[in-house]
Design a protein around this motif. Structure first.
Motif, PDB file in Angstrom:
ATOM      1  N   THR A 145      50.515  61.736  30.338  1.00  0.00           N
ATOM      2  CA  THR A 145      50.140  62.903  29.502  1.00  0.00           C
ATOM      3  C   THR A 145      49.294  63.982  30.432  1.00  0.00           C
ATOM      4  OG1 THR A 145      48.185  61.745  28.742  1.00  0.00           O
ATOM      5  CG2 THR A 145      50.007  61.411  27.424  1.00  0.00           C
ATOM      6  N   LEU A 146      48.640  63.440  31.391  1.00  0.00           N
ATOM      7  CA  LEU A 146      47.810  64.126  32.327  1.00  0.00           C
ATOM      8  C   LEU A 146      48.109  63.698  33.702  1.00  0.00           C
ATOM      9  CD1 LEU A 146      44.424  64.206  30.677  1.00  0.00           C
ATOM     10  CD2 LEU A 146      46.045  66.092  30.708  1.00  0.00           C
ATOM     11  N   PRO A 147      47.995  64.726  34.705  1.00  0.00           N
ATOM     12  CA  PRO A 147      48.529  64.288  36.201  1.00  0.00           C
ATOM     13  C   PRO A 147      46.971  63.822  36.748  1.00  0.00           C
ATOM     14  CG  PRO A 147      47.887  66.621  35.971  1.00  0.00           C
ATOM     15  CD  PRO A 147      48.171  66.042  34.711  1.00  0.00           C
ATOM     16  N   LEU A 148      46.554  62.527  36.431  1.00  0.00           N
ATOM     17  CA  LEU A 148      45.472  61.832  36.938  1.00  0.00           C
ATOM     18  C   LEU A 148      45.779  60.315  36.768  1.00  0.00           C
ATOM     19  CD1 LEU A 148      42.367  62.965  37.444  1.00  0.00           C
ATOM     20  CD2 LEU A 148      41.939  62.207  35.219  1.00  0.00           C
ATOM     21  N   LEU A 149      44.798  59.616  37.613  1.00  0.00           N
ATOM     22  CA  LEU A 149      45.082  58.121  37.703  1.00  0.00           C
ATOM     23  C   LEU A 149      43.546  57.356  38.205  1.00  0.00           C
ATOM     24  CD1 LEU A 149      45.351  57.327  40.825  1.00  0.00           C
ATOM     25  CD2 LEU A 149      47.716  57.892  40.471  1.00  0.00           C
ATOM     26  N   ALA A 150      43.665  56.218  37.688  1.00  0.00           N
ATOM     27  CA  ALA A 150      42.175  55.525  37.887  1.00  0.00           C
ATOM     28  C   ALA A 150      42.671  54.075  38.511  1.00  0.00           C
ATOM     29  CB  ALA A 150      41.365  55.364  36.829  1.00  0.00           C
ATOM     30  N   SER A 151      42.225  53.836  39.603  1.00  0.00           N
ATOM     31  CA  SER A 151      42.700  52.617  40.153  1.00  0.00           C
ATOM     32  C   SER A 151      41.227  51.826  40.168  1.00  0.00           C
ATOM     33  CB  SER A 151      43.484  52.564  41.554  1.00  0.00           C
ATOM     34  OG  SER A 151      42.542  53.356  42.374  1.00  0.00           O
ATOM     35  N   SER A 152      41.239  50.319  39.565  1.00  0.00           N
ATOM     36  CA  SER A 152      40.029  49.620  39.678  1.00  0.00           C
ATOM     37  C   SER A 152      40.283  48.537  39.758  1.00  0.00           C
ATOM     38  CB  SER A 152      39.625  49.489  38.017  1.00  0.00           C
ATOM     39  OG  SER A 152      38.254  49.068  37.991  1.00  0.00           O
ATOM     40  N   LEU A 153      39.582  48.016  41.020  1.00  0.00           N
ATOM     41  CA  LEU A 153      39.644  46.551  41.534  1.00  0.00           C
ATOM     42  C   LEU A 153      38.539  45.660  41.007  1.00  0.00           C
ATOM     43  CD1 LEU A 153      41.270  44.791  43.745  1.00  0.00           C
ATOM     44  CD2 LEU A 153      39.499  45.396  45.252  1.00  0.00           C
ATOM     45  N   TRP A 154      38.936  44.536  40.381  1.00  0.00           N
ATOM     46  CA  TRP A 154      37.834  43.494  39.825  1.00  0.00           C
ATOM     47  C   TRP A 154      37.683  42.359  40.877  1.00  0.00           C
ATOM     48  CZ3 TRP A 154      34.545  44.161  35.798  1.00  0.00           C
ATOM     49  CH2 TRP A 154      34.499  45.581  35.109  1.00  0.00           C
ATOM     50  N   VAL A 155      36.340  42.063  41.120  1.00  0.00           N
ATOM     51  CA  VAL A 155      36.374  40.670  42.022  1.00  0.00           C
ATOM     52  C   VAL A 155      35.639  39.723  41.196  1.00  0.00           C
ATOM     53  CG1 VAL A 155      35.590  40.058  44.150  1.00  0.00           C
ATOM     54  CG2 VAL A 155      36.342  42.198  44.076  1.00  0.00           C
ATOM     55  N   HIS A 156      35.993  38.464  41.240  1.00  0.00           N
ATOM     56  CA  HIS A 156      35.131  37.484  40.353  1.00  0.00           C
ATOM     57  C   HIS A 156      34.085  36.931  41.452  1.00  0.00           C
ATOM     58  CE1 HIS A 156      35.343  33.618  38.068  1.00  0.00           C
ATOM     59  NE2 HIS A 156      34.994  34.542  37.135  1.00  0.00           N
ATOM     60  N   ALA A 157      33.159  38.095  41.501  1.00  0.00           N
ATOM     61  CA  ALA A 157      32.100  37.737  42.398  1.00  0.00           C
ATOM     62  C   ALA A 157      30.797  38.455  41.600  1.00  0.00           C
ATOM     63  CB  ALA A 157      32.149  38.265  43.982  1.00  0.00           C
ATOM     64  N   GLY A 158      29.681  37.580  41.365  1.00  0.00           N
ATOM     65  CA  GLY A 158      28.477  38.072  40.675  1.00  0.00           C
ATOM     66  C   GLY A 158      27.334  37.140  41.060  1.00  0.00           C
ATOM     67  N   SER A 159      26.406  37.611  40.428  1.00  0.00           N
ATOM     68  CA  SER A 159      25.050  36.578  40.822  1.00  0.00           C
ATOM     69  C   SER A 159      25.117  35.014  40.200  1.00  0.00           C
ATOM     70  CB  SER A 159      23.889  37.469  40.238  1.00  0.00           C
ATOM     71  OG  SER A 159      23.982  37.365  38.970  1.00  0.00           O
ATOM     72  N   LYS A 160      26.052  34.846  39.401  1.00  0.00           N
ATOM     73  CA  LYS A 160      26.224  33.331  39.073  1.00  0.00           C
ATOM     74  C   LYS A 160      26.882  32.754  40.075  1.00  0.00           C
ATOM     75  CE  LYS A 160      30.571  32.500  36.849  1.00  0.00           C
ATOM     76  NZ  LYS A 160      31.495  32.038  35.772  1.00  0.00           N
TER      77      LYS A 160
END
Length: 908
Positions: A49-64
């Motif tokens: 619908t719009l000439p736009l995109l988002a790319s999101s990388l998620w890493v299983h890394a946190g303070s736990k």
């Protein structure tokens, strides 16, 4: 953002790929899940619908994933991955994102880290390369660590100086006493202050691996064409065969605890918490609804009990969701430190009432619709959608996000009561009180009253233990989504063209269908603004707006269904120099009542004398209390000079003398002259049928006639342009702000002038150059942005910079130098490409969501630009031409035309 999940199963390399087919074929608008050979899961969501995109990388890394001696490593990596690689300089990734028409966002929490880049579709290759570099090639050398330690230490210092923040960390520590969630997510001075490259690099190498990640790409993307780019960017990364084991899940309620902590603070803070289900748990949705119901200030037993006891207020009630468990979190502000336990007792009494009474069907539906409406509004943003899909894929499967609407809709009062009885029990309650050091000690009798109410809350059934390992979907089902969970996915292929209807009375109606997210919005533009104020009556448009708002609120209160969260609140109203906009957003079934509210406000007669006096007093009080920030002061001071001698030069809200001079007759004439159907545009966008909207608007406004002042003011500006009396020179003003504000600009052209499009491109070029020079390279300013304004009778182009007060003169010099350079030298090919990308990205981002879309349609039609052509520059963005931009800069940016504004605490 609601966060969390239950236990993450550590699949061996290749096992997850076998569970998830190489490509779950999906049409545009439905997630498609794939997997690289190295274990990286990739989620595509086509939306053209719009000439736009988002790319999101998620890493299983946190303070736990840390131990107590390494607390804060995951959060520190959030900062350091942005500082470049051995071949990419510090903060170059932010610069790349900006020049690709988008943004960079990096965030971490207790059990995951996300890196998200947005931009125009042609930049996908560059965006994926940047994500891969941050994920696998960060330098993490001692120099960059030392440079970032100051920023991180200040962040920790600011966090620990807030009583509510300290209370939250203490609450996490005691809610999860046997789980790594007890460690502070930001770390502490000891762990961060001794940070070195070697242990941080080991943490990075152990967890930033492809089989511990997911990648989500949403927007104008073709998965078949994008897949080779994903493989090239991420396919060579080696998986880990020795991922660290997940920490054991909680297995029991740890028992009630009271905690008092005394600090160098002035105000007390009280927290109550209950451990609960995590992201994948079947009870998660019900637990979230309980938190939302308790947070409702207009009907929650919690707020009622706090108000009745006069012990304080419940300022924060939330479900804090994590992977291995969640937390119902009640933050209270006691009326005084001495009433801290009394506030806790009042809150517990509210919880006892809630648990015994439960949620009736009508109350449950209202809470659920409120949650869904917020979720749908967020889902209209591509970045939000990519991030939620990436998070869900990392923590169990995309279905955990995608099918949420159906999960919430299936809840019943019985399921809410069952979950409340399971988790809201005495042995699961933590009480944390943060106090000033000089607060008196509490008597045992005061504490006993809290424990007496706690016993009334009840205990868990004998022999029962919470099962935190339960999941809603087995792994084989976690990627199988319901295509129409959010709306009609077919709309993601491409928007239909908007439809325009002109009623017999001259009112213009624009309708744009968008069935993707199940939301609707309306924007009404009236061609009347502060530029139409008569001399000596400055503020007439402002009073008209206030009366519109007052009438809309009154009508909404009369017609609204009590407790129905799907119905819109009173619409928001915004005044500009040319136009007045009335807008709202709601679920589709509430569109009719919302339009009726606006219609009633528009058709209201001139006010009675006492009503006008009431509104006048409110406007004057606002002017007297007004304490605008430096940015607003600078912009208004600039407008005084650039529009000198024209009504545009006056403040939007008017002047005290002008407001005092307005009579009821003035108001009646203004409404009759300007608030008329022939000067009104109604735009509706979203999950609607055009024929239904035409019928509704005709019924509401079809018989609306012009008032007594029938002469139609000309839409074309007469005589000299609004900038004919512009006054060049230097102007300064003081403002109560810790930072300085510099604004350097020149007169421009009207919005319908043929040059205005090129002025916007010139402004984008100046933004990029000013940011690169002052912010990115010199570090002499905090932000820099060009502001092109186009109004009916004139406009301007200015560059606004936020800078330390002692750098005001430096910023002025650098901006003037940039303006001279742009007048003398043409942009190079690369700069032209970047300018085109940035402008295209901004324009597309500004159309995300049905409310923004309705606003653009109504504005364009009311401004004479044409609503039906709103996609012309979106689908085929104009390519900047070096010669045209240089010629325009030479004509506009002349030194003799410069208007220089300096605002700050040090300005004379």
């Amino acid at each position: 953002m609601r966060q969390g999940t239950t236990r993450w199963i550590r699949w061996a390399p290749g096992v997850l790929a076998a569970l998830l087919p190489l490509g779950i074929s999906a049409a545009p608008g439905v997630p498609e899940v794939r997997s690289l050979a190295n274990g990286l899961q990739v989620v595509f969501l086509e939306d053209h619908t719009l000439p736009l995109l988002a790319s999101s990388l998620w890493v299983h890394a946190g303070s736990k994933h840390e131990i107590e001696s390494s607390a804060g490593y995951a959060h520190f990596l959030e900062h350091l991955v942005q500082r470049g690689t051995k071949t990419v300089g510090p903060f170059e990734f932010q610069r790349l994102a900006t020049r690709r028409g988008g943004t960079l966002s990096v965030r971490s929490n207790y059990d995951r880290t996300s890196i998200t880049l947005t931009g125009v579709p042609s930049a996908l290759d560059d965006l994926l390369g940047a994500l891969s570099a941050m994920a696998f090639q960060s330098a993490l050398d001692e120099k960059q660590i030392d440079l970032e330690l100051g920023t991180l230490s200040q962040e920790i210092r600011n966090y620990y100086n807030l009583p509510s923040s300290v209370a939250f960390l203490e609450t996490m520590r005691h809610t999860f006493p046997e789980h790594p969630y007890r460690f502070p997510m930001l770390g502490n001075y000891k762990t961060v202050g001794t940070l070195k490259s070697e242990p941080l690099t080991a943490f990075y190498r152990n967890l930033y691996v492809p089989n511990n990640m997911t990648l989500a790409i949403a927007g104008d993307v073709d998965p078949k064409r994008a897949w080779p780019l994903v493989e090239a960017a991420f396919g060579k990364a080696k998986p880990s065969a020795t991922l660290p084991p997940a920490p054991p899940l909680p297995t029991r309620f740890a028992g009630h605890t009271d905690v008092e902590k005394r600090l160098e603070i002035r105000e007390a803070w009280v927290n109550l918490s209950f451990a609960g289900p995590g992201y994948r748990h079947p009870d998660r949705a019900a637990f979230e609804v309980i938190a939302r119901a308790l947070a409702d200030a207009n009907g929650s037993p919690l707020h009622t009990a706090m108000a009745h006891g006069r012990t304080g207020i419940a300022s924060y009630v939330s479900y804090y969701g994590l992977e291995d468990g969640g937390m119902l979190y009640l933050g209270l502000q006691p009326a005084s430190p001495e009433q801290s336990y009394d506030a806790a007792r009042s809150a517990l009494e509210g919880l006892v009432t809630f648990k015994s009474e439960g949620l009736k069907e009508s109350g449950l539906r209202s809470v659920v619709e409120g949650i869904l409406q917020e979720d749908r509004v967020r889902a209209e943003q591509l970045q939000e959608r990519a991030e939620r899909l990436g998070e869900a894929a990392l923590l169990g499967g995309v279905r955990y996000y995608w099918d949420l609407p159906g999960v919430y809709a299936a809840l019943t009062p019985e399921s809410i009561a069952r979950v409340a009885a399971k988790y809201l029990v005495a042995e699961n309650m933590r009480l944390v009180i943060i106090l000033p050091k000089d607060a008196p000690k509490f008597a045992d009798a005061t504490k006993d009253k809290v424990h007496e109410v706690l016993e009334r809350l009840g205990r868990a059934a004998e022999g029962s233990t919470p099962d935190y390992s339960a999941v809603r979907y087995p792994p084989s089902e976690a990627a199988r989504v319901s295509p129409a969970a959010w709306g009609d996915p077919r709309g993601a292929a491409r928007f239909k063209a908007p439809e325009k209807t002109v009623l017999d009375n001259g009112l213009t109606l624009i309708v744009q269908e968008d069935h993707r997210h199940g939301m609707a919005a309306a924007s009404v533009q009236v061609r009347a603004g502060s530029g139409d104020d008569p001399p000596g009556k400055e503020g007439l448009a402002n009073l008209t707006l206030r009366l519109l708002a007052r009438d809309a609120v009154a009508h909404a209160r009369r017609s609204g269904a009590k407790g129905d969260a799907s119905l819109p609140a009173a619409p928001s109203i915004q005044l500009t120099r040319d136009l007045t906009e009335i807008r709202f957003q709601a679920l589709p079934r509430a569109l009719g009542p919302g339009l009726a509210t606006i219609a009633a406000a528009l058709r209201q007669e001139a006010p009675a004398a006492e009503v006008l006096d009431e509104v006048r007093k409110s406007a004057l009080d606002t002017l007297e209390r007004g304490d605008p920030g430096a940015s607003s002061v600078a912009l208004e001071l600039f407008r005084e000079q650039v529009y000198s001698g024209h009504p545009y030069a006056g403040p939007l809200t008017g002047t005290p003398s002008g407001i005092k001079a307005i009579t009821r007759d003035d108001m009646a004439k203004f409404r009759g002259r300007h608030l008329r159907p022939s000067r009104t545009v109604v735009a509706v966008a979203g999950d609607v049928e055009p024929s239904d909207i035409v019928r509704q608007v005709k019924a509401l406004l079809g018989d609306w006639k012009d008032g007594a002042e029938s002469e139609d003011p000309s839409e074309e500006p007469r005589g000299k342009p609004a900038t004919a009396g512009a006054r060049a020179g230097d102007f300064t003003r003081m403002a109560p702000s810790p930072q300085g504000e510099v604004l350097v600009g020149v007169p421009g052209v009207a919005v319908r002038d043929a040059d205005f499009g090129d002025i916007r491109l010139l402004g984008t070029a100046l933004t990029l150059e000013a940011f690169d020079d002052l912010v990115f390279t010199r570090r002499a300013a905090f932000s820099a942005v060009a502001v092109p304004e186009g109004l009916r009778a004139g406009g301007f182009l200015a560059i606004e910079v936020v800078t330390p007060p002692h750098r005001l003169d430096d910023a002025v010099f650098e901006l003037q130098r940039l303006m001279r350079v742009r007048s003398l030298e043409p942009l190079g090919a690369k700069e032209l490409t970047d300018v085109g990308r940035v402008q295209a990205g901004r324009d597309a981002a500004g159309l995300q969501g049905v409310l923004a879309l309705a606003g653009v349609l109504s504005y364009r039609e009311a401004s004479g630009l044409g609503a039906l052509t709103y996609r012309k520059d979106i689908d085929e963005p104009p390519k900047p031409v070096a010669a045209r931009i240089k010629d325009l800069a030479a004509r506009l940016l002349k030194p003799e035309a410069w208007i220089v504004i300096k605002v700050g605490p040090g300005s004379p």
